[in-house]
Design an enzyme around this catalytic site. Structure first.
Site, PDB file in Angstrom:
ATOM      1  N   CYS A  69       0.865  -1.193   0.000  1.00 50.05           N
ATOM      2  CA  CYS A  69       0.000   0.000   0.000  1.00 50.05           C
ATOM      3  C   CYS A  69       0.897   1.237   0.000  1.00 50.05           C
ATOM      4  CB  CYS A  69      -0.963  -0.021   1.187  1.00 50.05           C
ATOM      5  SG  CYS A  69      -2.072  -1.439   1.231  1.00 50.05           S
ATOM      6  N   ASP A  74      -8.914  -1.717  -7.228  1.00 50.17           N
ATOM      7  CA  ASP A  74      -8.221  -0.707  -6.431  1.00 50.17           C
ATOM      8  C   ASP A  74      -8.426   0.667  -7.041  1.00 50.17           C
ATOM      9  OD1 ASP A  74      -6.550   0.798  -4.868  1.00 50.17           O
ATOM     10  OD2 ASP A  74      -4.808  -0.497  -5.102  1.00 50.17           O
ATOM     11  N   HIS A 107      -7.352  -3.687  -2.747  1.00 48.62           N
ATOM     12  CA  HIS A 107      -6.286  -2.917  -2.125  1.00 48.62           C
ATOM     13  C   HIS A 107      -6.029  -3.472  -0.721  1.00 48.62           C
ATOM     14  CE1 HIS A 107      -3.819   0.667  -1.513  1.00 48.62           C
ATOM     15  NE2 HIS A 107      -4.342   0.746  -0.307  1.00 48.62           N
TER      16      HIS A 107
END
Length: 251
Positions: A134, A189, A221
């Site tokens: 991330c 995402d 995500h």
């Protein structure tokens, strides 16, 4: 399976002391160094377990608390299982801390993380590798561009906003990168839509960077984070295969 030792370490930076987790094979020998960059939720037991798994594969792994200016980890009082849809207030605490970590501040810190590894007798001489998740995917790319002589390989998984029109978008460092890069994008995402994926791919190709970008079908995500609602087992195991393949080729 290689026996692993994990310890807490402190890294003195220009702005204070960053707490970190260090995992390494329990043989007292130097091994290739890897920096594991956290997601937005920060240094916590799950990331330590990821570091342990990498260490068991023969690496010395450093997981710095990149939010150390706000205190030692854990910072956010997270539940054992993180479901942002059930607890949206989590991000009210996290977002200001993320925004405060500017590229300039982070790169200043990254130099100290890399120097700490360089000074450690548990890390073999030479360049190191990076893996990030991330937020950490952004940090990995920035580090690869900021310290090309120190980084041999870098991977990023379910990274967001890697190729935007912002003046400090991470993809703009591509011209400085000498490492081999790998990105495993989450299919679902919103922070890394197809147009950003294309821009990243095109920019890396134009800069002559050795790289591979792949989309993980059906993955959200955060798919590698087993303590969150985004976890996807198939995507996570694919990530491990890709990461270890990159590291094996590098070292």
């Amino acid at each position: 399976m290689t026996s692993v030792q994990g310890t807490a370490v402190d890294i003195t930076t220009a702005d204070g002391v960053a707490d970190a987790y260090l995992a390494h094979p329990d043989d007292g020998l130097p091994h290739p160094g890897v920096v594991l960059y956290q997601d937005a939720f920060g240094l916590r037991p799950h990331l330590k377990s990821m570091a342990d798994r990498l260490a068991a594969a023969g690496y010395t792994v450093l997981v710095p608390n990149v939010f150390y200016r706000y205190g030692r980890a854990p910072l956010f009082g997270l539940p054992e299982f993180i479901d942002p849809e059930a607890r949206p207030e989590i991000f009210e605490e996290i977002f200001p801390v993320m925004r405060a970590l500017t590229t300039e501040l982070f790169l200043r810190d990254a130099g100290f993380y890399l120097q700490w590894l360089d000074d450690s007798p548990l890390v073999q001489e030479g360049p190191v590798a990076l893996t990030g998740y991330c937020l950490g995917a952004r940090l990995a790319l920035l580090t690869a561009g900021g310290f090309p002589e120190r980084i041999a390989a870098a991977a990023g998984f379910h990274g967001g906003r890697l190729a935007t029109d912002a003046p400090d978008s991470p993809h703009l460092v591509a011209g400085n990168v000498t490492a081999e890069l790998y990105f495993g994008h989450a299919d679902e995402d919103a922070s890394m839509p197809p147009e950003q994926q294309r821009l990243l791919e095109e920019t890396l190709t134009a800069a002559g960077v050795r790289h591979r970008c792949e989309v993980y079908p059906g993955a959200r995500h955060g798919y590698t984070q087993a303590d969150t609602a985004a976890y996807d087992e198939a995507g996570t195991e694919r990530h491990w295969a890709a990461l270890l393949d990159l590291l094996d080729r590098t070292f």
